[in-house]
Write an enzyme that holds these catalytic residues in place. Structure first.
Site, PDB file in Angstrom:
ATOM      1  N   ARG A 233      -5.912 -12.890  -8.703  1.00  0.00           N
ATOM      2  CA  ARG A 233      -7.177 -13.573  -8.990  1.00  0.00           C
ATOM      3  C   ARG A 233      -6.853 -15.040  -9.251  1.00  0.00           C
ATOM      4  NH1 ARG A 233      -9.264  -9.956  -6.869  1.00  0.00           N
ATOM      5  NH2 ARG A 233     -10.830  -8.511  -7.643  1.00  0.00           N
ATOM      6  N   ASP A 257      -3.855 -16.592  -1.908  1.00  0.00           N
ATOM      7  CA  ASP A 257      -4.938 -15.864  -1.237  1.00  0.00           C
ATOM      8  C   ASP A 257      -6.203 -15.927  -2.081  1.00  0.00           C
ATOM      9  OD1 ASP A 257      -5.935 -14.136   0.889  1.00  0.00           O
ATOM     10  OD2 ASP A 257      -6.066 -12.583  -0.655  1.00  0.00           O
ATOM     11  N   GLU A 262     -13.018 -20.161  -5.978  1.00  0.00           N
ATOM     12  CA  GLU A 262     -13.229 -19.664  -4.612  1.00  0.00           C
ATOM     13  C   GLU A 262     -14.661 -19.237  -4.326  1.00  0.00           C
ATOM     14  OE1 GLU A 262     -10.422 -16.279  -4.656  1.00  0.00           O
ATOM     15  OE2 GLU A 262     -12.152 -14.967  -4.379  1.00  0.00           O
ATOM     16  N   HIS A 294      -8.985 -15.061   0.424  1.00  0.00           N
ATOM     17  CA  HIS A 294      -9.142 -13.713  -0.136  1.00  0.00           C
ATOM     18  C   HIS A 294      -9.165 -12.683   0.998  1.00  0.00           C
ATOM     19  CE1 HIS A 294     -10.336 -11.919  -4.209  1.00  0.00           C
ATOM     20  NE2 HIS A 294      -9.839 -10.950  -3.467  1.00  0.00           N
ATOM     21  N   PHE A 297      -6.802  -8.036   1.427  1.00  0.00           N
ATOM     22  CA  PHE A 297      -7.252  -6.639   1.523  1.00  0.00           C
ATOM     23  C   PHE A 297      -7.669  -6.263   2.944  1.00  0.00           C
ATOM     24  CE2 PHE A 297     -11.812  -6.804   2.409  1.00  0.00           C
ATOM     25  CZ  PHE A 297     -12.029  -8.179   2.295  1.00  0.00           C
TER      26      PHE A 297
HETATM   27  P1  NAD Z   1      -3.227  -1.809 -10.982  1.00  0.00           P
HETATM   28  O1  NAD Z   1      -4.244  -1.534 -12.028  1.00  0.00           O
HETATM   29  O2  NAD Z   1      -2.621  -0.677 -10.239  1.00  0.00           O
HETATM   30  O3  NAD Z   1      -2.022  -2.656 -11.637  1.00  0.00           O
HETATM   31  C1  NAD Z   1      -2.218  -3.750 -12.478  1.00  0.00           C
HETATM   32  C2  NAD Z   1      -1.000  -3.884 -13.363  1.00  0.00           C
HETATM   33  O4  NAD Z   1      -1.164  -5.056 -14.150  1.00  0.00           O
HETATM   34  C3  NAD Z   1      -0.828  -2.691 -14.322  1.00  0.00           C
HETATM   35  O5  NAD Z   1       0.499  -2.228 -14.292  1.00  0.00           O
HETATM   36  C4  NAD Z   1      -1.168  -3.311 -15.688  1.00  0.00           C
HETATM   37  O6  NAD Z   1      -0.432  -2.693 -16.748  1.00  0.00           O
HETATM   38  C5  NAD Z   1      -0.766  -4.747 -15.480  1.00  0.00           C
HETATM   39  N1  NAD Z   1      -1.402  -5.671 -16.413  1.00  0.00           N
HETATM   40  C6  NAD Z   1      -2.601  -5.562 -17.044  1.00  0.00           C
HETATM   41  N2  NAD Z   1      -2.829  -6.647 -17.802  1.00  0.00           N
HETATM   42  C7  NAD Z   1      -1.735  -7.452 -17.663  1.00  0.00           C
HETATM   43  C8  NAD Z   1      -1.366  -8.710 -18.193  1.00  0.00           C
HETATM   44  N3  NAD Z   1      -2.161  -9.365 -19.032  1.00  0.00           N
HETATM   45  N4  NAD Z   1      -0.170  -9.230 -17.829  1.00  0.00           N
HETATM   46  C9  NAD Z   1       0.653  -8.562 -16.986  1.00  0.00           C
HETATM   47  N5  NAD Z   1       0.356  -7.362 -16.440  1.00  0.00           N
HETATM   48  C10 NAD Z   1      -0.829  -6.819 -16.776  1.00  0.00           C
HETATM   49  O7  NAD Z   1      -3.896  -2.860  -9.991  1.00  0.00           O
HETATM   50  P2  NAD Z   1      -3.488  -3.165  -8.459  1.00  0.00           P
HETATM   51  O8  NAD Z   1      -4.245  -2.254  -7.560  1.00  0.00           O
HETATM   52  O9  NAD Z   1      -2.019  -3.250  -8.349  1.00  0.00           O
HETATM   53  O10 NAD Z   1      -4.155  -4.615  -8.270  1.00  0.00           O
HETATM   54  C11 NAD Z   1      -3.656  -5.746  -8.952  1.00  0.00           C
HETATM   55  C12 NAD Z   1      -4.638  -6.885  -8.778  1.00  0.00           C
HETATM   56  O11 NAD Z   1      -4.657  -7.290  -7.417  1.00  0.00           O
HETATM   57  C13 NAD Z   1      -6.108  -6.521  -9.071  1.00  0.00           C
HETATM   58  O12 NAD Z   1      -6.398  -6.635 -10.444  1.00  0.00           O
HETATM   59  C14 NAD Z   1      -6.865  -7.542  -8.261  1.00  0.00           C
HETATM   60  O13 NAD Z   1      -7.113  -8.663  -9.083  1.00  0.00           O
HETATM   61  C15 NAD Z   1      -5.889  -7.942  -7.163  1.00  0.00           C
HETATM   62  N6  NAD Z   1      -6.354  -7.571  -5.820  1.00  0.00           N
HETATM   63  C16 NAD Z   1      -6.479  -8.546  -4.884  1.00  0.00           C
HETATM   64  C17 NAD Z   1      -6.877  -8.220  -3.594  1.00  0.00           C
HETATM   65  C18 NAD Z   1      -6.979  -9.275  -2.509  1.00  0.00           C
HETATM   66  O14 NAD Z   1      -7.562  -9.018  -1.448  1.00  0.00           O
HETATM   67  N7  NAD Z   1      -6.427 -10.459  -2.698  1.00  0.00           N
HETATM   68  C19 NAD Z   1      -7.187  -6.895  -3.273  1.00  0.00           C
HETATM   69  C20 NAD Z   1      -7.034  -5.913  -4.267  1.00  0.00           C
HETATM   70  C21 NAD Z   1      -6.619  -6.259  -5.541  1.00  0.00           C
END
Ligand code: NAD
Length: 346
Positions: A233, A257, A262, A294, A297
């Protein structure tokens, strides 16, 4: 039987195609709106049972009030992150469901694609050879093998990114607020990660606590020439501090990304417009910044999973007591809601 009506905001052609394919029996009455959900546009949801939104729709308290007054029962997010929803305000008023995972491979692979493009100067080489310029000057990169990558967030996407990096022979260190036990991952505190990593990739959700975790102070602690990758994000990174770090030659490259502002520009064609965001324009002008809008995905597999899970969430909500992919304020840990709900949250 009356079909469930879904008001679908920020709809793109690829969304329409994947949802039409998923709803092959035409169980739902889906109305697609290109506009985003906001206070000004929520009246379009009049008469709908569900509002379906994506990452840049603004589900603030005023929008929640308007939707509940119209009788909308469910907000179905087509994404995993829910930082654009006032989840605390929504509690007790309207249910929120999301797609917790659609293709973690898509995002992790995109992060590596950005990294390789950046450090091997592929974006520059592509433009040169299109112009029959076969000079190699200025295209020198560096090996990933033996470099240390710091991964912030070791959930679904972070773990896959770690596996990919290990395949390249990189050393992996990681920081997670909730480190995984017995994972074989070397967890370190954030300050140590900033100090040791040659490359840092962000895979954690955005929360109030980690907003601008990359800022002037943390950049000072990083190695000179560090490469930052953000597919998570935008607001994890203070964009002005990033720009300054690049100007000071402290940051070697940025692969983005996502961008904190954004929602004003991403997913739209501004090629014939004057972009008013000076920070974004300056970042894009840098030879060592790669920006995609973005897009991490965006694979066929992920789009099909998003459509199937979203419509499955809607079906479950209206047909059963359970709501497996609900996110709510009271879930065990708001930042890391992994609870599988046996009942609806309220
Ligand atoms: P997930 O929930 O499987 O993993 C997130 C991890 O972050 C967990 O292990 C959690 O313990 C950890 N976490 C929580 N708060 C934290 C903090 N303050 N500091 C460090 N670690 C922390 O999520 P995921 O499916 O791996 O997705 C991760 C992120 O990717 C999502 O939150 C989303 O923002 C982003 N995302 C982006 C896209 C894209 O198209 N660019 C697509 C999907 C997800």
């Amino acid at each position: 039987m009356k079909k469930i009506r879904i008001a679908f905001f920020d709809a793109k052609e690829y969304d329409r195609q994947s949802f039409i394919a998923s709803d092959k029996d035409e169980e739902y009455e889906i109305e697609y709106f290109e506009t985003r959900l906001s206070e000004a546009t929520c009246k379009l949801a009049e008469g709908s049972d569900v509002v379906c939104v994506f990452v840049n729709d603004d589900v603030n308290s005023a929008v929640i009030d308007r939707l509940t007054a119209m009788g909308v029962k469910l907000i179905a997010l087509r994404c995993a992150g829910y930082n654009n929803v006032d989840i605390e305000y929504a509690y007790g008023k309207i249910h929120i469901v999301r797609v917790p995972a659609y293709s973690p491979y898509a995002v992790a692979e995109h992060a590596m694609a950005l990294l390789l493009t950046s450090i091997r100067r592929i974006h520059k080489a592509y433009i040169r050879t299109k112009d029959f310029n076969f000079s190699l000057n200025g295209l020198t990169g560096f090996d990933l093998h033996g470099k240390t990558v710091g991964v912030v967030g070791t959930g679904k996407i972070g773990r896959i990114f770690i596996d990919i990096c290990r395949g390249f022979g990189m050393n992996v260190i990681a920081y997670d607020k909730f480190p995984a036990k017995d994972s074989g991952i070397e967890y370190v505190e954030l300050d140590e990660l900033w100090e040791r990593a040659d490359i840092i990739s962000f895979h954690c959700p955005l929360t109030d606590e980690n907003r601008h975790m990359v800022n002037t102070e943390s950049i000072v602690k990083m190695k000179k020439g560090v490469v930052l990758i953000n597919t998570s994000r935008g607001a994890l990174i203070d964009s002005e501090a990033l720009l300054e770090g690049i100007k000071q030659r402290k940051i070697g490259a940025a692969c983005l990304d996502v961008y904190e502002e954004e929602s004003n520009v991403f997913f739209h064609d501004y090629s014939n417009h004057i972009v008013n965001d000076d920070v974004l324009a300056r970042l894009i002008s840098m030879p060592n910044v790669i920006l995609t809008s973005h897009q991490a995905f965006l694979t066929n597999e992920a789009l099909a999973n998003i459509a199937d899970t979203t419509l499955g969430n809607v079906r479950e909500f209206f047909e059963r007591d359970t709501c497996s992919n609900e996110v709510c304020y009271k879930c065990a840990n708001l930042a890391n809601c992994k609870q599988t709900h046996e009942k609806k949250c309220f």
